[in-house]
Scaffold this motif. Structure first.
Motif, mmCIF file in Angstrom:
data_model
loop_
_atom_site.group_PDB
_atom_site.id
_atom_site.type_symbol
_atom_site.label_atom_id
_atom_site.label_comp_id
_atom_site.label_asym_id
_atom_site.label_seq_id
_atom_site.Cartn_x
_atom_site.Cartn_y
_atom_site.Cartn_z
ATOM 1 N N SER A 1 0.796 -1.214 -0.055
ATOM 2 C CA SER A 1 0.031 -0.085 0.164
ATOM 3 C C SER A 1 0.780 1.139 -0.066
ATOM 4 N N ALA A 2 0.072 2.289 -0.368
ATOM 5 C CA ALA A 2 1.029 3.760 -0.313
ATOM 6 C C ALA A 2 0.008 4.830 -0.335
ATOM 7 N N CYS A 3 0.501 5.844 0.472
ATOM 8 C CA CYS A 3 -0.648 6.911 0.805
ATOM 9 C C CYS A 3 0.100 8.128 0.259
ATOM 10 N N THR A 4 -0.672 9.317 0.036
ATOM 11 C CA THR A 4 -0.135 10.554 -0.327
ATOM 12 C C THR A 4 0.423 11.015 1.223
ATOM 13 N N HIS A 5 1.526 11.856 1.258
ATOM 14 C CA HIS A 5 2.045 12.352 2.196
ATOM 15 C C HIS A 5 1.964 13.764 2.611
ATOM 16 N N CYS B 1 -5.058 6.772 -0.332
ATOM 17 C CA CYS B 1 -4.337 5.612 -0.300
ATOM 18 C C CYS B 1 -4.639 4.645 -1.291
ATOM 19 N N ILE B 2 -3.695 3.894 -1.541
ATOM 20 C CA ILE B 2 -3.905 2.553 -2.561
ATOM 21 C C ILE B 2 -3.258 1.639 -2.069
ATOM 22 N N ARG B 3 -4.105 0.461 -1.987
ATOM 23 C CA ARG B 3 -3.688 -1.033 -1.619
ATOM 24 C C ARG B 3 -3.887 -2.030 -2.774
ATOM 25 N N LEU B 4 -2.622 -2.775 -2.939
ATOM 26 C CA LEU B 4 -2.648 -3.910 -3.785
ATOM 27 C C LEU B 4 -2.694 -5.084 -3.163
ATOM 28 N N GLU B 5 -3.623 -6.232 -3.257
ATOM 29 C CA GLU B 5 -3.671 -7.394 -2.857
ATOM 30 C C GLU B 5 -3.597 -8.368 -3.848
ATOM 31 N N GLY B 6 -2.744 -9.495 -3.776
ATOM 32 C CA GLY B 6 -2.561 -10.309 -4.714
ATOM 33 C C GLY B 6 -1.294 -11.031 -4.955
ATOM 34 N N LEU C 1 -2.909 11.844 -5.958
ATOM 35 C CA LEU C 1 -2.969 10.502 -6.596
ATOM 36 C C LEU C 1 -2.104 9.789 -5.345
ATOM 37 N N ALA C 2 -2.525 8.597 -5.292
ATOM 38 C CA ALA C 2 -1.908 7.663 -4.441
ATOM 39 C C ALA C 2 -1.643 6.389 -5.483
ATOM 40 N N CYS C 3 -0.267 6.100 -5.389
ATOM 41 C CA CYS C 3 0.226 5.259 -6.608
ATOM 42 C C CYS C 3 1.068 4.074 -5.986
ATOM 43 N N GLN C 4 0.992 2.983 -6.544
ATOM 44 C CA GLN C 4 1.699 2.000 -6.236
ATOM 45 C C GLN C 4 2.187 1.009 -7.576
ATOM 46 N N THR C 5 3.220 0.731 -7.642
ATOM 47 C CA THR C 5 3.851 0.011 -8.899
ATOM 48 C C THR C 5 3.805 -1.603 -8.381
#
Length: 123
Positions: A31-35, A43-48, A117-121
């Motif tokens: 996960s990642a959040c704006t700071h 925030c964005i959360r990736l699950e997998g 934007l909250a982003c995750q790669t």
């Protein structure tokens, strides 16, 4: 084969440690959040696992009177979908179902009314 209760307990304890060490890697949850200290905290959360993930957009500190808000999913800067995030406790959330997100893909979420934007790669 262990012959005493203490030896049996030691074997079981060692086996309990060895199984997680030999198991396949854990799911690639992240996960990642704006700071920013003021304004929307997005925030964005990736699950997998691998290139297959579900994506959750989260607004952690919406005003109490907001029960829902559109949230957009972007993939490598391009709009993919807009859905309605609904209040769950103190946050607004929406989860897109698990799908092929690819590897090395930048996924971002943006809530209507915020330019953050909250982003995750993916990996």
């Amino acid at each position: 084969m262990p012959r005493t209760p203490a030896a049996l307990a030691l074997c079981l304890a060692l086996a309990a440690v060895a199984v997680p060490l030999s198991a396949s890697p854990a799911a690639a949850d992240s996960s990642a959040c704006t700071h920013h200290f003021s304004g929307p905290q997005i925030c964005i959360r990736l699950e997998g696992r691998g290139a297959r993930n579900s994506v959750t957009g989260i607004w952690t500190n919406p005003p109490e009177e907001i029960a829902s808000r559109p949230v957009s999913l972007l993939r490598n800067g391009r709009h993919v979908d807009t859905a309605t995030a609904v209040r769950s406790g103190k946050a607004l959330t929406h989860t897109w179902p698990s799908g092929d997100t690819g590897s090395g893909t930048e996924l971002c979420v943006r809530f209507r009314g915020s330019q953050r934007l909250a982003c995750q790669t993916t990996h």
